[in-house]
Motif scaffolding. Structure first.
Motif, PDB file in Angstrom:
ATOM      1  N   VAL A  40     -48.056 -23.656  33.857  1.00  0.00           N
ATOM      2  CA  VAL A  40     -48.537 -23.207  32.541  1.00  0.00           C
ATOM      3  C   VAL A  40     -47.847 -21.876  32.205  1.00  0.00           C
ATOM      4  O   VAL A  40     -47.306 -21.680  31.110  1.00  0.00           O
ATOM      5  N   ASN A  41     -47.865 -20.969  33.177  1.00  0.00           N
ATOM      6  CA  ASN A  41     -47.269 -19.650  32.948  1.00  0.00           C
ATOM      7  C   ASN A  41     -45.758 -19.734  32.732  1.00  0.00           C
ATOM      8  O   ASN A  41     -45.200 -18.996  31.922  1.00  0.00           O
TER       9      ASN A  41
ATOM     10  N   THR B 287     -27.429 -28.406  27.526  1.00  0.00           N
ATOM     11  CA  THR B 287     -27.220 -28.552  28.977  1.00  0.00           C
ATOM     12  C   THR B 287     -27.582 -27.244  29.702  1.00  0.00           C
ATOM     13  O   THR B 287     -27.664 -27.206  30.925  1.00  0.00           O
ATOM     14  N   LEU B 288     -27.812 -26.183  28.935  1.00  0.00           N
ATOM     15  CA  LEU B 288     -28.216 -24.910  29.553  1.00  0.00           C
ATOM     16  C   LEU B 288     -29.713 -24.849  29.883  1.00  0.00           C
ATOM     17  O   LEU B 288     -30.169 -23.877  30.495  1.00  0.00           O
ATOM     18  N   VAL B 289     -30.476 -25.856  29.478  1.00  0.00           N
ATOM     19  CA  VAL B 289     -31.940 -25.799  29.698  1.00  0.00           C
ATOM     20  C   VAL B 289     -32.300 -25.551  31.176  1.00  0.00           C
ATOM     21  O   VAL B 289     -33.080 -24.642  31.474  1.00  0.00           O
ATOM     22  N   PRO B 290     -31.722 -26.319  32.132  1.00  0.00           N
ATOM     23  CA  PRO B 290     -32.093 -26.047  33.536  1.00  0.00           C
ATOM     24  C   PRO B 290     -31.789 -24.613  33.963  1.00  0.00           C
ATOM     25  O   PRO B 290     -32.594 -23.970  34.640  1.00  0.00           O
ATOM     26  N   ARG B 291     -30.651 -24.083  33.535  1.00  0.00           N
ATOM     27  CA  ARG B 291     -30.320 -22.699  33.907  1.00  0.00           C
ATOM     28  C   ARG B 291     -31.255 -21.700  33.247  1.00  0.00           C
ATOM     29  O   ARG B 291     -31.597 -20.672  33.832  1.00  0.00           O
TER      30      ARG B 291
ATOM     31  N   GLU C  92     -40.943 -30.381  34.644  1.00  0.00           N
ATOM     32  CA  GLU C  92     -41.916 -30.182  33.562  1.00  0.00           C
ATOM     33  C   GLU C  92     -41.440 -29.085  32.606  1.00  0.00           C
ATOM     34  O   GLU C  92     -41.508 -29.230  31.393  1.00  0.00           O
ATOM     35  N   ALA C  93     -40.976 -27.968  33.175  1.00  0.00           N
ATOM     36  CA  ALA C  93     -40.553 -26.849  32.329  1.00  0.00           C
ATOM     37  C   ALA C  93     -39.309 -27.222  31.516  1.00  0.00           C
ATOM     38  O   ALA C  93     -39.187 -26.870  30.347  1.00  0.00           O
ATOM     39  N   GLN C  94     -38.400 -27.958  32.142  1.00  0.00           N
ATOM     40  CA  GLN C  94     -37.174 -28.343  31.416  1.00  0.00           C
ATOM     41  C   GLN C  94     -37.507 -29.270  30.247  1.00  0.00           C
ATOM     42  O   GLN C  94     -37.006 -29.087  29.133  1.00  0.00           O
ATOM     43  N   VAL C  95     -38.362 -30.258  30.510  1.00  0.00           N
ATOM     44  CA  VAL C  95     -38.738 -31.198  29.443  1.00  0.00           C
ATOM     45  C   VAL C  95     -39.486 -30.438  28.337  1.00  0.00           C
ATOM     46  O   VAL C  95     -39.177 -30.568  27.148  1.00  0.00           O
TER      47      VAL C  95
END
Ligand code: HEM
Length: 395
Positions: free
Chosen positions: A238-239, A263-267, A352-355
């Motif tokens: 959540v945080n 494509t930068l989302v994971p980073r 979860e955070a990436q999605v």
């Protein structure tokens, strides 16, 4: 510890300044926490990694908040999980659930996480400020971990309420803490009984039936495991979703970079874990012998608290450590801990955070803070960095 303490500051700037003061005082220091407990804080990156892999630095929850007020049975029911114990118990307990959290298994959850995320975003109201925590950052991970474990929908809010009190511990009165912890244990035990009577296809039913080469879980271990998985499995995520959104909105150049190249989302998620991650410290440990670290000797029998936040901002390790840079190549932050207790749920939390972040930034090009002049308050906690509310506008 000298006041102000980063663990009690609720304004980000003050919290950051307090952490910087802490780091400037040296990589290893003996202090008294605001709870009155004397501890050794380890703040440097290299030093935190060292103590997290030193077999003489052993997990110990004997100094739990309100220790003197918590009856023995309750302490055992809450604190017999893998994060509170050492090998060989740790190895056995972790092995029982590790298969459910491998990267491959977690990737199988992607379509469902995607669906939950889209459904929540569909329901966000346009034209008015909306609390991102209540409507998005919280329901997404609690739904995922509850479905994985088999926690019915009507119990999820109760789990969250108890988890928050249990995790923020010393902030509450002993009575409130003990009541919440007892209610939590009662809730878990009734859930276990229900599953025993009517097993379903979920992790909890699997744990109840577990016979890992003849190995079984005691009642306390099982109760504790459920508490740990529910608590660790949602509040931190959540945080992460909340601070990721907040930080990107505070750095529009970085948000623009992200939108231009998804494509930068994971980073970006890794950089948030380093720059403003959910874990401020790891769970305290106790020295089983003299430990030489950062030019200091910590004697046996002392409590050690590795400070993840300062380690992740250590200029000796990270170039431009105070900059938020979603293209940073070095993702070796300690936001998920290190060593044998390294976060079991890291692949799930990352996914979860990436999605969550990917959908949020693409779906709402006008996403912005509802009150950009006032920073949201951070929660007071010894462990977790987060905020209970983040008001945004999506239109
Ligand atoms: C351990 C952080 C999400 C389950 C840890 C540790 C950290 C951490 C720092 C090590 C603590 C220590 O050594 O004292 C995070 C963060 C998360 C997250 C920042 C989200 C962004 C999750 C999720 C789960 C989970 C989704 C799912 C069940 C666990 C468990 C441990 C753990 C079971 C204990 C591992 C062990 O003792 O071997 N986490 N966590 N975490 N985490 Fe997470």
């Amino acid at each position: 510890m000298n006041s102000p303490s980063p663990f009690t500051e609720t304004a980000l700037a003050a919290r950051t300044a307090a952490f910087e003061d802490l780091a400037a005082a040296g990589p290893v220091q003996r202090v008294t926490l605001f709870t009155g407990v004397p501890v050794w804080l380890v703040t440097g990156y290299a030093e935190v990694r060292q103590v997290l892999t030193d077999p003489d630095v052993r997990k110990s929850l004997t100094e739990s908040p309100h220790r003197d007020h918590v009856p023995e049975w309750l302490l055992k029911a809450m604190n017999t999980h893998m994060l509170a114990v050492n090998p060989p118990h740790h190895t056995r307990l972790r092995k029982l659930v590790s298969a459910a959290f491998t990267r491959r298994r977690v990737e199988g959850l992607a379509p469902r996480i995607d669906e939950i995320s889209r459904t929540l975003l569909d329901a966000l109201p346009a034209g008015a400020p909306v609390d991102l925590v209540a409507s998005y950052s919280y329901p997404l991970p609690i739904t995922v971990i509850s479905e994985l474990l088999g926690v019915p929908v009507n119990l999820r809010d109760d789990f969250r309420r108890y988890t928050q009190i249990a995790l923020s511990g010393p902030v509450h009165t002993p009575e409130k803490y003990v009541t919440a912890a007892s209610d939590m244990v009662a809730l878990i035990r009734s859930l276990i009984e229900r599953k025993r009577a009517a097993p379903t296809d979920d992790l909890l039913s699997g744990l109840i039936e577990v016979h890992d080469g003849g190995d079984t879980l005691s009642e306390d271990e099982l109760t504790s495991m459920v508490f740990l998985l529910v608590a660790a499995g949602h509040e931190t995520t959540v945080n992460l979703i909340t601070t990721a959104t907040y930080t990107l909105l505070k750095f529009p150049d970085q948000l623009a970079k992200l939108r231009a190249d998804l494509t930068l989302v994971p980073r970006a998620v890794e950089e948030v874990l380093r720059y403003d991650g959910p874990a401020m410290v790891t769970v305290p440990a106790q020295t089983a012998g003299d430990v030489h670290v950062g030019g200091t000797t910590i004697p046996a029998g002392q409590i050690v608290v590795p400070v993840v936040w300062t380690a992740n901002h250590d200029p000796a390790r990270f170039e431009g450590a105070t900059d938020f840079d979603i293209t940073r190549a070095d993702t070796s932050h300690l936001g998920f801990g290190h060593g044998i207790h390294h976060c079991l749920g890291a692949p799930l939390a990352r996914l979860e955070a990436q999605v969550a972040l990917g959908h949020l930034v693409t779906r709402f090009p006008a996403l912005r803070l509802a009150d950009p002049d006032n920073d949201p308050e951070r929660s007071v906690s010894l462990l977790l960095n987060g905020m209970s509310q983040l008001m945004v506008r999506i239109d």
